[in-house]
Design a protein around this motif. Structure first.
Motif, mmCIF file in Angstrom:
data_model
loop_
_atom_site.group_PDB
_atom_site.id
_atom_site.type_symbol
_atom_site.label_atom_id
_atom_site.label_comp_id
_atom_site.label_asym_id
_atom_site.label_seq_id
_atom_site.Cartn_x
_atom_site.Cartn_y
_atom_site.Cartn_z
ATOM 1 N N VAL A 221 61.484 47.397 72.878
ATOM 2 C CA VAL A 221 60.813 47.192 74.161
ATOM 3 C C VAL A 221 59.981 45.913 74.133
ATOM 4 C CG1 VAL A 221 59.052 48.097 75.715
ATOM 5 C CG2 VAL A 221 60.807 49.621 74.801
ATOM 6 N N VAL A 222 59.236 45.702 73.046
ATOM 7 C CA VAL A 222 58.414 44.492 72.919
ATOM 8 C C VAL A 222 59.297 43.240 72.957
ATOM 9 C CG1 VAL A 222 56.927 43.201 71.350
ATOM 10 C CG2 VAL A 222 56.537 45.637 71.698
ATOM 11 N N ALA A 223 60.419 43.290 72.242
ATOM 12 C CA ALA A 223 61.322 42.134 72.236
ATOM 13 C C ALA A 223 61.893 41.872 73.621
ATOM 14 C CB ALA A 223 62.447 42.360 71.235
ATOM 15 N N ILE A 228 61.694 38.819 78.942
ATOM 16 C CA ILE A 228 61.462 38.854 80.390
ATOM 17 C C ILE A 228 60.342 37.899 80.781
ATOM 18 C CG2 ILE A 228 60.651 40.320 82.277
ATOM 19 C CD1 ILE A 228 62.138 42.644 80.943
ATOM 20 N N VAL A 229 59.235 37.947 80.036
ATOM 21 C CA VAL A 229 58.107 37.075 80.336
ATOM 22 C C VAL A 229 58.505 35.609 80.174
ATOM 23 C CG1 VAL A 229 55.799 36.385 79.581
ATOM 24 C CG2 VAL A 229 56.381 38.808 79.771
ATOM 25 N N GLU A 230 59.251 35.329 79.121
ATOM 26 C CA GLU A 230 59.690 33.958 78.883
ATOM 27 C C GLU A 230 60.546 33.450 80.037
ATOM 28 O OE1 GLU A 230 62.268 31.451 75.535
ATOM 29 O OE2 GLU A 230 61.601 33.507 75.120
ATOM 30 N N GLY A 231 61.447 34.288 80.520
ATOM 31 C CA GLY A 231 62.281 33.898 81.651
ATOM 32 C C GLY A 231 61.492 33.771 82.940
ATOM 33 N N ALA A 232 60.533 34.688 83.148
ATOM 34 C CA ALA A 232 59.722 34.640 84.376
ATOM 35 C C ALA A 232 58.883 33.370 84.435
ATOM 36 C CB ALA A 232 58.821 35.877 84.440
ATOM 37 N N VAL A 233 58.299 32.968 83.310
ATOM 38 C CA VAL A 233 57.511 31.735 83.283
ATOM 39 C C VAL A 233 58.383 30.538 83.648
ATOM 40 C CG1 VAL A 233 56.259 30.153 81.768
ATOM 41 C CG2 VAL A 233 55.821 32.606 81.642
ATOM 42 N N GLY A 234 59.582 30.513 83.143
ATOM 43 C CA GLY A 234 60.483 29.413 83.478
ATOM 44 C C GLY A 234 60.833 29.395 84.964
ATOM 45 N N SER A 261 50.691 34.585 90.246
ATOM 46 C CA SER A 261 50.380 35.992 89.999
ATOM 47 C C SER A 261 51.393 36.904 90.675
ATOM 48 C CB SER A 261 48.972 36.302 90.491
ATOM 49 O OG SER A 261 48.685 37.681 90.357
ATOM 50 N N ASN A 262 51.701 36.613 91.963
ATOM 51 C CA ASN A 262 52.663 37.448 92.685
ATOM 52 C C ASN A 262 54.063 37.376 92.080
ATOM 53 O OD1 ASN A 262 50.672 38.251 94.483
ATOM 54 N ND2 ASN A 262 51.124 36.609 95.964
ATOM 55 N N LEU A 263 54.495 36.141 91.741
ATOM 56 C CA LEU A 263 55.829 35.996 91.144
ATOM 57 C C LEU A 263 55.938 36.701 89.787
ATOM 58 C CD1 LEU A 263 56.747 32.279 91.991
ATOM 59 C CD2 LEU A 263 57.806 34.346 92.910
ATOM 60 N N MET A 264 54.906 36.607 88.987
ATOM 61 C CA MET A 264 54.940 37.260 87.673
ATOM 62 C C MET A 264 54.996 38.772 87.814
ATOM 63 S SD MET A 264 55.120 34.960 85.325
ATOM 64 C CE MET A 264 54.693 35.897 83.860
ATOM 65 N N VAL A 265 54.266 39.304 88.822
ATOM 66 C CA VAL A 265 54.316 40.748 89.058
ATOM 67 C C VAL A 265 55.718 41.174 89.470
ATOM 68 C CG1 VAL A 265 53.493 42.602 90.559
ATOM 69 C CG2 VAL A 265 51.883 40.972 89.595
ATOM 70 N N VAL A 266 56.325 40.381 90.373
ATOM 71 C CA VAL A 266 57.670 40.717 90.853
ATOM 72 C C VAL A 266 58.702 40.611 89.726
ATOM 73 C CG1 VAL A 266 59.533 39.978 92.396
ATOM 74 C CG2 VAL A 266 57.173 40.060 93.226
ATOM 75 N N LEU A 267 58.627 39.539 88.932
ATOM 76 C CA LEU A 267 59.654 39.286 87.921
ATOM 77 C C LEU A 267 59.487 40.146 86.675
ATOM 78 C CD1 LEU A 267 59.809 35.392 88.177
ATOM 79 C CD2 LEU A 267 61.469 37.026 89.071
#
Length: 284
Positions: A221-223, A228-234, A261-267
């Motif tokens: 799950v952590v991996a 997901i976070v890496e892709g969302a930031v991009g 903030s909104n995009l990170m929550v959505v992604l």
């Protein structure tokens, strides 16, 4: 230490022909009423017949004369040997052995269940017959001993020892090679050749299996979250650059922070988001 001695006995077909000739001669003696002649050829017939021996393909006959090792016959066919030889038949075919799963501790002290599949065959008939009491039982006991030593030499996986280059659950070729080498060293004194050795079953012991499974799931799950976070930031970075390049809207730092903030929550959210229509300004 003595080793196997291969001998080539007398041709059995010639001996069978001589036995047939003795039987015919004995019959002629009966017809001519020559009892001494009959008895002599009958004894010779029995002597020859008792020495006939048949060796099947991939089989061997170990021969002893009054407790002294004479040699072994590894060639298939019909032969004649001294009738006073004691004989022991051995199979030279490859044999399979699958051990029952045994509980052992790995290098880090975790209990694991492990079993091995072994392919072996007799290589030295003298050692198999006279160096060990029961060579099949010897194979089972020494295989279990080698498995215990192997399991105690390596960790189960990289979770317990991140610096380990070889683990039981990942480096199968290296583990199987080490296992085969370890068993071969133990089997050499018994004249047994290890054709192949590999791990047949490997798992954590039941008392810790659930905890280890939860640990592996948490790591997965952590991996996944990291990806997901890496892709969302991009994606957020790309969206901001496109908005700036195409002059679609001017965003100050507060608006950028709100958008990020909104995009990170959505992604990054693990649930579907519910859209909210803002009829006012971005600051409402």
């Amino acid at each position: 230490m003595k080793t196997e001695k291969i001998i080539m006995p007398f041709n059995g077909y010639i001996a069978l022909g001589l036995a047939t000739a003795c039987a015919i001669a004995a019959f002629v003696g009966i017809v001519h009423e020559q009892p001494i002649f009959v008895i002599g050829f009958m004894l010779l017939f029995v002597f020859i017949v008792k020495g006939l021996i048949i060796v099947s393909p991939n089989s061997s006959q170990v021969l002893l004369l009054f407790g002294k090792y004479v040699g072994s016959i590894n060639k298939s066919g019909m032969f004649w040997i001294n009738p006073f030889y004691w004989r022991r038949s051995l199979s030279l075919r490859a044999m399979n052995f699958e051990s029952t799963p045994i509980k052992v501790n790995d290098k880090m002290g975790n209990p694991v269940l492990i079993s091995v599949i072994l392919v072996w065959r007799v290589q030295d008939t003298f050692k198999v017959s006279f160096e060990v009491n029961d060579y099949q039982q010897f194979v089972k006991v020494q295989t279990d001993s080698a498995v215990r030593k192997l399991a105690g030499s390596f960790p189960y996986d990289h979770f317990e020892d991140e610096r380990a280059t070889i683990t039981l659950s990942t480096n199968f070729d290296d583990i199987n090679h080490a296992l085969e080498q370890e068993i071969n060293e133990r089997m050499h004194m018994a004249g047994i050749e290890v054709v192949e050795a590999r791990i047949g079953h490997l798992a954590y012991a039941p008392e810790i299996a659930h905890s280890m499974l939860r640990r592996q799931q948490a790591s997965a799950v952590v991996a996944a979250r990291h990806k997901i976070v890496e892709g969302a930031v991009g994606m957020v970075d790309s969206a901001l650059k496109l908005l700036s390049e195409k002059d679609i809207i001017e965003l100050d730092e507060d608006k950028k922070a709100t958008m990020v903030s909104n995009l990170m929550v959505v992604l990054c959210g693990d649930r579907e988001t519910q859209p909210v229509v803002n009829t006012g300004t971005l600051y409402q």
